[in-house]
Design a protein around this motif. Structure first.
Motif, PDB file in Angstrom:
ATOM      1  N   SER A 479       0.857  -1.184   0.000  1.00  0.00           N
ATOM      2  CA  SER A 479       0.000   0.000   0.000  1.00  0.00           C
ATOM      3  C   SER A 479       0.892   1.233   0.000  1.00  0.00           C
ATOM      4  N   GLN A 480       0.292   2.386  -0.219  1.00  0.00           N
ATOM      5  CA  GLN A 480       1.109   3.596  -0.236  1.00  0.00           C
ATOM      6  C   GLN A 480       1.689   3.893   1.144  1.00  0.00           C
ATOM      7  N   ALA A 481       0.947   3.580   2.197  1.00  0.00           N
ATOM      8  CA  ALA A 481       1.478   3.764   3.550  1.00  0.00           C
ATOM      9  C   ALA A 481       2.677   2.859   3.779  1.00  0.00           C
ATOM     10  N   ASP A 482       2.588   1.625   3.297  1.00  0.00           N
ATOM     11  CA  ASP A 482       3.703   0.690   3.448  1.00  0.00           C
ATOM     12  C   ASP A 482       4.924   1.152   2.659  1.00  0.00           C
ATOM     13  N   ILE A 483       4.699   1.658   1.455  1.00  0.00           N
ATOM     14  CA  ILE A 483       5.824   2.142   0.644  1.00  0.00           C
ATOM     15  C   ILE A 483       6.490   3.331   1.330  1.00  0.00           C
ATOM     16  N   THR A 484       5.667   4.222   1.882  1.00  0.00           N
ATOM     17  CA  THR A 484       6.226   5.369   2.604  1.00  0.00           C
ATOM     18  C   THR A 484       7.081   4.902   3.776  1.00  0.00           C
ATOM     19  N   TYR A 485       6.589   3.921   4.512  1.00  0.00           N
ATOM     20  CA  TYR A 485       7.372   3.378   5.622  1.00  0.00           C
ATOM     21  C   TYR A 485       8.683   2.771   5.130  1.00  0.00           C
ATOM     22  N   LEU A 486       8.628   1.975   4.082  1.00  0.00           N
ATOM     23  CA  LEU A 486       9.834   1.320   3.576  1.00  0.00           C
ATOM     24  C   LEU A 486      10.852   2.348   3.071  1.00  0.00           C
ATOM     25  N   GLN A 487      10.371   3.416   2.467  1.00  0.00           N
ATOM     26  CA  GLN A 487      11.286   4.488   2.047  1.00  0.00           C
ATOM     27  C   GLN A 487      11.995   5.093   3.255  1.00  0.00           C
ATOM     28  N   ASN A 488      11.229   5.375   4.298  1.00  0.00           N
ATOM     29  CA  ASN A 488      11.803   6.029   5.477  1.00  0.00           C
ATOM     30  C   ASN A 488      12.695   5.090   6.282  1.00  0.00           C
ATOM     31  N   ILE A 489      12.334   3.816   6.346  1.00  0.00           N
ATOM     32  CA  ILE A 489      13.162   2.889   7.117  1.00  0.00           C
ATOM     33  C   ILE A 489      14.480   2.633   6.398  1.00  0.00           C
ATOM     34  N   VAL A 490      14.458   2.612   5.078  1.00  0.00           N
ATOM     35  CA  VAL A 490      15.708   2.447   4.321  1.00  0.00           C
ATOM     36  C   VAL A 490      16.618   3.650   4.556  1.00  0.00           C
ATOM     37  N   GLU A 491      16.037   4.828   4.561  1.00  0.00           N
ATOM     38  CA  GLU A 491      16.823   6.033   4.838  1.00  0.00           C
ATOM     39  C   GLU A 491      17.433   5.967   6.236  1.00  0.00           C
ATOM     40  N   TYR A 492      16.663   5.485   7.196  1.00  0.00           N
ATOM     41  CA  TYR A 492      17.145   5.362   8.568  1.00  0.00           C
ATOM     42  C   TYR A 492      18.253   4.310   8.673  1.00  0.00           C
ATOM     43  N   LEU A 493      18.033   3.160   8.023  1.00  0.00           N
ATOM     44  CA  LEU A 493      19.038   2.096   8.064  1.00  0.00           C
ATOM     45  C   LEU A 493      20.350   2.535   7.415  1.00  0.00           C
ATOM     46  N   ASP A 494      20.239   3.342   6.401  1.00  0.00           N
ATOM     47  CA  ASP A 494      21.446   3.826   5.733  1.00  0.00           C
ATOM     48  C   ASP A 494      22.213   4.816   6.594  1.00  0.00           C
ATOM     49  N   ASP A 495      21.516   5.428   7.542  1.00  0.00           N
ATOM     50  CA  ASP A 495      22.116   6.512   8.313  1.00  0.00           C
ATOM     51  C   ASP A 495      22.716   6.048   9.644  1.00  0.00           C
ATOM     52  N   ILE A 496      22.088   5.072  10.304  1.00  0.00           N
ATOM     53  CA  ILE A 496      22.546   4.703  11.641  1.00  0.00           C
ATOM     54  C   ILE A 496      23.666   3.666  11.579  1.00  0.00           C
ATOM     55  N   PRO A 497      24.479   3.582  12.622  1.00  0.00           N
ATOM     56  CA  PRO A 497      25.534   2.561  12.660  1.00  0.00           C
ATOM     57  C   PRO A 497      24.936   1.149  12.653  1.00  0.00           C
ATOM     58  N   ALA A 498      25.628   0.235  12.015  1.00  0.00           N
ATOM     59  CA  ALA A 498      25.155  -1.149  11.941  1.00  0.00           C
ATOM     60  C   ALA A 498      25.025  -1.766  13.328  1.00  0.00           C
ATOM     61  N   SER A 499      25.838  -1.300  14.274  1.00  0.00           N
ATOM     62  CA  SER A 499      25.799  -1.864  15.629  1.00  0.00           C
ATOM     63  C   SER A 499      24.463  -1.591  16.314  1.00  0.00           C
TER      64      SER A 499
END
Length: 882
Positions: A479-499
């Motif tokens: 859904s569009q809400a799910d896509i929005t979440y996946l976009q934002n979580i990918v941005e977050y995962l790319d930004d925070i340390p892997a630890s």
């Protein structure tokens, strides 16, 4: 929550049919004389002088009359009686007639006495007291639950349930109690005794697997001996390090896990997929497989926001569901700040949490800290305590921060993309490559390749592994809400340390599995539950294990409940009741003024084609079929945690292997579940045998049965036409099959329910019910009760009124008993913690369900003669759809 047909088990005779049978009809008396001229010769036989003087009759059985000669001496047509016999004849005549009169009077008296006795017996029978064990049990239960000092028109919940809590005290291990929980506990005690029994060759192999799993769960000595070893083995299998980097610790040479820890290669994507495969738990990314809403014959893979509920059955009871809701309020909903703050501007995570969330957050942090301390001492008894304390603080801080962020992004996505009035408009079909392009937008020009790799990993080990169509060319549903979440979580995962991701995954896994290790870990968890949700005790281990095994191997466990007599005796009655309710629903639909004729026909057709699964599957007693149902699932009496993990993994792999086949239409739950269900995409209701018991069924009178299980059956049927169910056609596909005018009229009527239920206030927590959230259940409650009421009237019309009264409650009519039975269904007791949990449930608390339905019911107000303007018959417009 959450009911069916019954045949007529009570004899309902009436004066004209049951009690005056053909054998009691008056027979015609024998004709004494034939008054025709042709018969006169039969009266002419003389009475002879040498006779006995008693006037013997001739062969025709009639007596003779005397005669005299006329004054003119004309010969009469019979011989004159001699004068000396006249006196004798007169005396005989008087004696004879006296006897006839006395005999007639005596016969009349006897007939009248018989008539009086028969009538009195009939009247007595028509209002007799039901003395069956079912009636006596039901009457006692109702009487001790009711507060008859309360006016039913003022507060019907208090009237029917005012003393229920005194008779049904809430167990210390739970936050609420009601009939559904009580009877589920009863079923679990039956299941427990069955699982305790010896494994025999006469039982199906699947039953033996259930008993073996139960024994492994009960072997706490072996669990303590194995301690945390099984848990650590799964951490390694998931690709998680034995010591997360946030701890800033290294294993000493004396640790038996030093070698394994050194060989771990952590990759967060591989870890979350492995956890999904073995635990079926969503972490960061949500994954599922289900039928396409528009074409249920095709299964679709869905990606989006993660589900918060645990799929691990032992961890998914009411208490743990409540705990997760408390987590959302006490942990996840605090403001998250990913930027580094200076030490002087920042309090410790524990202190900040304690200020904002009081005991909830404090209890959680204390619990997690103690668990990690025990874990560290197990993996390395020589660990440096001071360093460990600092490391635990950092680990928990990182893990909680990621958990909050995931929750925050999920909430933001759902709030930013307000759902459409028509859910079909929210559905998005997208290829994995297009999804990759969407999620890369927020980090361009960088890219974080996830989705094709995720699909390759999740299908590893299935028959679809290596299938390019199932990976690179796959179209998923989201859904569009799910896509929005996946976009934002990918941005977050790319930004925070892997630890930080590692800390979150580590803590999530530990929390999920630690319950199935040692006694000391379970004790910590029990104390945490006591503080967090207010329980003062714990469920006995034997019932805990029985519940868990039932959740996993429900069909095998239900073997003990599959009674052959049910199919012969009770099932036809339940099916008859469901038929009555379906006919009642059809009549209500036909009587509506807001539906057009074409929509009415389609609605009735969907009702007619709605499938019902009642009691238990016919194949449950067939050993070969039952064994095939669990083919491939393996258990071992000495490996409790492995049994659970392997079984859940087997279920997931089976789901993935079969996802290219249409999902079969069948049972929505196991027969041992005290509940009932409606499945939109199957157009089917499931009514397990476990709910076809007292106090839902077998209540002694059909008025009571229809008021209880009947309303539940009606509830499930009506779900097919609630605000969600009405969007699915008779084949289970989401299409608009109603006319636009009918839809508009329907929506207008649902607004009445939203406004009504939103006014209901929970005084113990000073909160209001969410009328939007509970709309579907409220529609089903109201429709189900009304359908059951008119179904009972159909029963009475076709079978006859019930004559028996309920002992001790003789002053109530059968229609009143119907509503009393319905009211008793929703008796409950609960704590404030349970009330807070109820706010996020799609079902209202029981007393609101009762008041909401009956205050909308003209039938109830008429039956109890509630004046307009009383609380149970308010002046506001009554909400009604069906």
């Amino acid at each position: 929550m959450t009911m069916e047909d019954r045949n007529r088990i009570w004899t309902t005779g009436n004066i004209n049919h049951g009690f005056f049978g053909d054998n009691l009809q008056q027979q015609p008396l024998p004709l004494q004389r034939l008054q025709t001229p042709g018969n006169l010769s039969l009266l002419s036989a003389p009475i002879r002088a040498n006779g006995s003087g008693n006037g013997n009759a001739t062969a025709n059985g009639h007596g003779q009359n005397s005669a005299t000669e006329s004054a003119n001496g004309k010969q009469l047509p019979y011989e004159p009686i001699p004068p000396n016999l006249i006196g004798i004849q007169s005396k005989f005549r008087r004696s004879y007639y006296h006897k006839v009169v006395l005999g007639g009077l005596l016969a009349l008296v006897i007939i009248l006495l018989i008539a009086i006795i028969v009538v009195s017996l009939g009247l007595k029978k028509s209002s007799s007291i039901c003395r069956s064990k079912e009636c006596i049990r039901t009457a006692a239960s109702l009487i001790y639950a009711m507060d008859e000092q309360t006016d039913p028109c003022e507060d019907f919940y208090q009237f029917t349930c005012g003393r229920w809590a005194n008779e049904h005290p809430r167990p210390d291990s739970v936050t609420s109690n009601d009939w559904f929980r009580e009877r589920q506990a009863h079923i679990m005690r039956v299941v427990r005794e069955f699982l305790r029994s010896n494994i025999t060759k006469s039982e199906p192999e699947a039953v033996g697997k259930a008993k073996t799993m139960y024994r492994a769960c009960m072997d706490t000595k072996l669990l303590d001996k194995r301690d945390l070893e099984p848990l650590i083995n799964y951490l390694l299998r998931f690709g998680l390090p034995v010591l997360p980097s946030a701890l800033n610790l290294t294993l000493g040479s004396g640790s038996k896990y030093a070698t394994e820890a050194a060989n771990v290669k952590y990759n967060w994507l591989q870890t979350i997929v492995s956890i999904k495969q073995h635990l079926t738990m969503d972490l960061i990314i949500g994954f599922d497989v289900f039928p396409d809403p528009f074409n249920r014959t095709i299964n679709r893979i869905a990606l989006g926001t993660p589900e918060t509920d645990s799929a691990f059955p032992f961890n998914n009871d009411d208490s743990h569901k409540m705990l997760r809701k408390i987590h959302r309020k006490t942990i996840f909903m605090q403001n998250s700040d990913d930027e580094d703050d200076s030490e002087e501007d920042r309090e410790s995570e524990e202190e900040e949490a304690a200020k904002q969330t009081s005991t909830g957050m404090t209890a959680y942090l204390h619990y997690v800290r103690k668990v990690i301390e025990k874990y560290l001492l197990y993996v390395d008894p020589n660990v440096n305590q001071e360093e460990a304390t600092l490391g635990i603080t950092e680990l928990v801080k990182q893990g909680v921060r990621v958990a909050r962020k995931v929750h925050e992004l999920k909430e933001e996505a759902e709030n930013m993309t307000k759902p459409s009035k028509n859910p079909a408009d929210d559905i998005v079909y997208i290829t994995l490559q297009d999804l990759q392009n969407q999620t890369d937008k927020n980090i361009a020009p960088k890219t974080l390749p996830i989705w094709v790799r995720y699909m390759e990993l999740i299908l590893k080990g299935t028959r679809h592994a290596g299938n390019v169509h199932m990976t690179q060319n796959l179209t998923i549903i989201t859904s569009q809400a799910d896509i929005t979440y996946l976009q934002n979580i990918v941005e977050y995962l790319d930004d925070i340390p892997a630890s930080h991701i590692e800390s979150y995954l580590f803590l999530s896994t530990i929390e999920e599995l630690v319950l199935h290790t040692s006694s000391s870990m379970r004790l910590l968890h029990s104390e945490y539950m006591r503080v967090a949700i207010g329980t003062e005790g714990s469920t006995p281990r034997s019932l805990y294990c029985a519940n868990g095994v039932n959740s996993l191997l429900g069909m095998a466990v239900s073997y003990v409940l599959a009674d052959a007599d049910f199919t012969k005796e009770k099932l036809p009655k339940v099916e008859r009741m469901l038929s009555d309710i379906r006919r009642s629903f059809d009549r209500l639909v036909k009587s509506t003024s807001w539906m057009d004729a074409a929509t009415k026909r389609k609605t009735i057709q969907k009702s007619a084609e709605m499938k019902s699964f009642i009691g238990f599957p016919p194949w449950l007693r067939n050993a070969s079929v039952l064994n095939a149902y669990y083919e491939g699932a393996e258990v071992n009496a000495s490996t409790h945690l492995e049994n659970l993990m392997d079984f859940v993994h087997w279920q997931m792999m089976d789901k993935l292997n079969e996802m290219d086949k249409p999902e079969p239409i069948g049972w929505a739950t196991s027969p041992s579940n005290v509940n009932a269900f409606h499945t939109f995409q199957s157009n089917a209701i499931t009514v397990p045998i476990a709910i076809l018991q007292y106090p839902f069924y077998d209540l002694g009178l059909e008025a009571l049965n229809y008021g209880s299980i009947g309303t539940i059956l009606g509830h499930e049927l009506t779900h097919g036409f609630d605000d969600s169910g009405r969007r699915f056609d008779r084949a289970g596909n989401m299409v608009e099959w109603w006319s636009n005018r009918t839809i508009d009229e329907y929506v207008n009527r649902t607004e009445c329910f939203v406004e009504q239920y939103s006014r209901y206030h929970l005084a113990d927590i000073d909160e209001y019910i969410d009328g939007e959230l509970t709309l579907g259940e409220n529609i089903a409650d109201n429709g189900g009760m009304r359908e059951a009421y008119y179904a009972y009237r159909l029963y009475v019309k076709e079978v006859g009124r019930e004559r028996s009264k309920l002992p001790g409650l003789e002053h109530y009519s059968h229609e009143q008993l119907f509503f009393i039975s319905f009211g008793n269904l929703w008796c409950e007791t609960y704590t404030p913690a349970a009330s807070r949990y109820a706010l996020s449930d799609s079902h209202c608390p029981g007393q609101m369900r009762l008041r909401g339905v009956l205050s909308n019911s003209e039938e109830f107000a008429r039956t109890f003669k509630c004046a307009r303007g009383t609380p149970m018959n308010p002046d506001q417009p009554k909400c009604r759809i069906w």
